[in-house]
Write an enzyme that holds these catalytic residues in place. Structure first.
Site, PDB file in Angstrom:
ATOM      1  N   HIS A  82       0.843  -1.202   0.000  1.00 48.72           N
ATOM      2  CA  HIS A  82       0.000   0.000   0.000  1.00 48.72           C
ATOM      3  C   HIS A  82       0.871   1.241   0.000  1.00 48.72           C
ATOM      4  O   HIS A  82       1.836   1.328   0.755  1.00 48.72           O
ATOM      5  CB  HIS A  82      -0.900   0.014   1.239  1.00 48.72           C
ATOM      6  N   ASP A 161     -14.425   3.968   6.551  1.00 45.10           N
ATOM      7  CA  ASP A 161     -13.349   4.759   5.940  1.00 45.10           C
ATOM      8  C   ASP A 161     -13.869   5.569   4.755  1.00 45.10           C
ATOM      9  O   ASP A 161     -13.489   6.715   4.557  1.00 45.10           O
ATOM     10  CB  ASP A 161     -12.187   3.858   5.495  1.00 45.10           C
ATOM     11  N   ARG A 168     -13.178  13.972   5.402  1.00 39.85           N
ATOM     12  CA  ARG A 168     -11.828  14.519   5.643  1.00 39.85           C
ATOM     13  C   ARG A 168     -11.368  15.377   4.468  1.00 39.85           C
ATOM     14  O   ARG A 168     -10.742  16.415   4.634  1.00 39.85           O
ATOM     15  CB  ARG A 168     -10.826  13.371   5.868  1.00 39.85           C
ATOM     16  N   SER A 183      -7.040   4.801   8.635  1.00 39.52           N
ATOM     17  CA  SER A 183      -7.651   4.655   7.314  1.00 39.52           C
ATOM     18  C   SER A 183      -6.932   3.563   6.509  1.00 39.52           C
ATOM     19  O   SER A 183      -7.560   2.669   5.922  1.00 39.52           O
ATOM     20  CB  SER A 183      -7.582   6.008   6.588  1.00 39.52           C
ATOM     21  N   LYS A 187      -8.315  -0.748   6.149  1.00 38.51           N
ATOM     22  CA  LYS A 187      -8.560  -1.334   4.811  1.00 38.51           C
ATOM     23  C   LYS A 187      -7.690  -2.566   4.602  1.00 38.51           C
ATOM     24  O   LYS A 187      -8.133  -3.570   4.060  1.00 38.51           O
ATOM     25  CB  LYS A 187      -8.272  -0.309   3.713  1.00 38.51           C
TER      26      LYS A 187
HETATM   27  N1  URA Z   1      -4.239   6.703   2.041  1.00 37.87           N
HETATM   28  C1  URA Z   1      -5.319   6.205   2.678  1.00 37.87           C
HETATM   29  O1  URA Z   1      -5.779   5.119   2.357  1.00 37.87           O
HETATM   30  N2  URA Z   1      -5.877   6.936   3.659  1.00 37.87           N
HETATM   31  C2  URA Z   1      -5.409   8.128   4.049  1.00 37.87           C
HETATM   32  O2  URA Z   1      -5.945   8.725   4.955  1.00 37.87           O
HETATM   33  C3  URA Z   1      -4.281   8.648   3.382  1.00 37.87           C
HETATM   34  C4  URA Z   1      -3.702   7.909   2.382  1.00 37.87           C
END
Ligand code: URA
Length: 433
Positions: A82, A161, A168, A183, A187
């Site tokens: 990620h 999220d 946000r 966040s 995930k």
């Molecule tokens: N990537 C994400 O998945 N969430 C965030 O808050 C920032 C970057």
């Protein structure tokens, strides 16, 4: 329990209880918390902070707010990667087939781009007929058959999220370490892989502008992931200038293909190999980084990685752009920007390039915006290169002539020059295991 009181307690700097955090997440998902209340709570978290324990509770509550993907029917250790989001970052397109070509299953859920940073799904969607919207069964079955898949996350993966991120985005509450960590990690935990390598970007084109913040975010994410039972590592990488030469969806696919053929920019290759070798180590397929890199290089050299890419996109319905890259969308107009200076390029502002790519049509400012897959920027000169007045710095691509004119003035400001050759830093700033 009332959402009002939880906001008030956080506003006054209190540590929230497990019940309060879970109540907040539940209220976000079932709609009993209004958008105003969610915005207020997010701002209270930004201003008052959340400690490590609160962030862990928030992450787990978010991960459990919707479906959790069960990948247990796929043999082996499933690895994921990620990125916190960068400009010109096409590493996923390369490392998913590259790592899978070594027999390591890669189950990659990706997102669409928003704001300055591109999304892997948009890059893939620039390939004619490519399906990125796979059902969970299709996703799992493809990994069982060929070892990898890249798809959008299902509607109900981490719905908390999705709602928080949208709020946000419009309340200036994105750049907050506890909110970013929860966040990302919620995930990843819900996505079902066994191991995750994080690429935390640091610099002008990233949420984390300095190394201190990037390290803090990386350490927190690694800790949360390990507590949740995942194998974790993190790489902090430089995002002051774009990664590689191409920024924009089909341009980036072409650059990814170059790298899969063993060509391509050094910074892109270095970062891709570093992240891929972390994935190999996390999967337990190599003893050390050197062995992992040798295995990966062999796959690039003998064409296995490129063949895996071809297999993956064909499986997802796409035309074979590895045989015929001309099938990718091509921009109607191009505009070359030349240098007005003699000297070394001392810097290249990733945020400005990302912004210009959006003006050209490569990205979206709002979720609903459509994308011009052919649009973007191709950089001929990057930090450390010497240029003479009149030399070509970059090329702009778009279906709109006006957009090229709009982007041109601003994009010149992305470059700074100096008389002396600047130190060009390492793309890898730090690694955390
Ligand atoms: N990537 C994400 O998945 N969430 C965030 O808050 C920032 C970057």
């Amino acid at each position: 329990m009332r959402i009002f009181d939880i906001i008030d307690r956080k506003k006054n700097g209190n540590t929230l209880t497990d019940e309060e955090i879970r109540f907040f997440v539940q209220s976000v998902v079932d709609g009993t918390a209004s958008n105003e209340q969610i915005g207020a709570m997010l701002m209270a978290i930004v201003l008052r902070g959340m400690d490590e324990w609160e962030t862990e509770v928030l992450t787990m509550a978010m991960a459990e707010s919707g479906d959790r993907i069960d990948l247990s029917s796929i043999d082996g250790i499933k690895v994921d990667k990620h990125s916190t989001g960068g400009v010109g970052d096409k590493t996923t397109l390369i490392l998913v087939p590259l790592v899978a070509s070594l027999g390591i299953p890669v189950a990659k859920f990706s997102g669409r781009g928003l704001g300055l940073t591109g999304g892997t799904i948009d890059k893939l969607a620039s390939i004619p007929d490519m399906h990125t919207n796979l059902s969970e069964d299709q996703f799992i079955s493809q990994i069982q058959q060929i070892g990898c898949a890249i798809a959008t996350t299902g509607k109900n993966l981490d719905p908390c999220d999705k709602k928080l991120y949208a709020i946000r985005d419009v309340t200036a509450t994105v750049d907050c370490i506890p909110l970013i960590a929860s966040s990302i990690m919620s995930k990843k935990i819900a996505s079902g892989s066994d191991a995750v390598v994080l690429d935390v970007k640091c610099g002008r084109g990233a949420f984390m502008k300095d190394l201190k913040g990037a390290k803090k975010l990386a350490e927190l994410c690694v800790k949360i992931g390990k507590k949740a039972g995942l194998r974790m590592s993190a790489v902090i990488s430089d995002m002051n200038e774009p990664l590689g030469n191409a920024v924009g969806n089909s341009l980036e696919v072409c650059e990814a293909l170059d790298l899969l053929r063993g060509k391509g920019q050094k910074d892109l290759k270095t970062l891709t190999m570093c992240l891929a070798s972390h994935m190999v180590l996390l999967a337990g397929k190599a003893e050390n980084t050197k062995d992992a890199e040798q295995m990966l290089q062999a796959s690039l050299d003998d064409g296995r990685a490129l063949r895996k890419f071809r297999e993956m996109i064909r499986h997802q319905g796409a035309k074979d752009i590895t045989e015929d890259p001309d099938l990718l969308p091509k921009a109607r107009f191009r505009g070359v920007v030349t240098s007005e200076h003699d000297g070394y390029v001392s810097g290249l502002d990733a945020a400005r390039i990302g912004h210009a790519a959006n003006v050209l049509g490569a990205g979206r400012l709002k979720k609903e915006d459509s994308i011009d897959y052919s649009a973007g920027v191709y950089l001929y000169k990057k930090a450390g290169d010497y240029v003479k007045k009149g030399d070509e710095l970059l090329c702009l691509y778009s279906k709109s002539k006006d957009a090229i004119m709009d982007a041109e003035d601003d994009i010149r400001k992305a470059y700074t020059f100096s008389d002396t050759k600047p130190e060009t830093g390492n793309i890898i700033l730090e690694e955390k295991f």
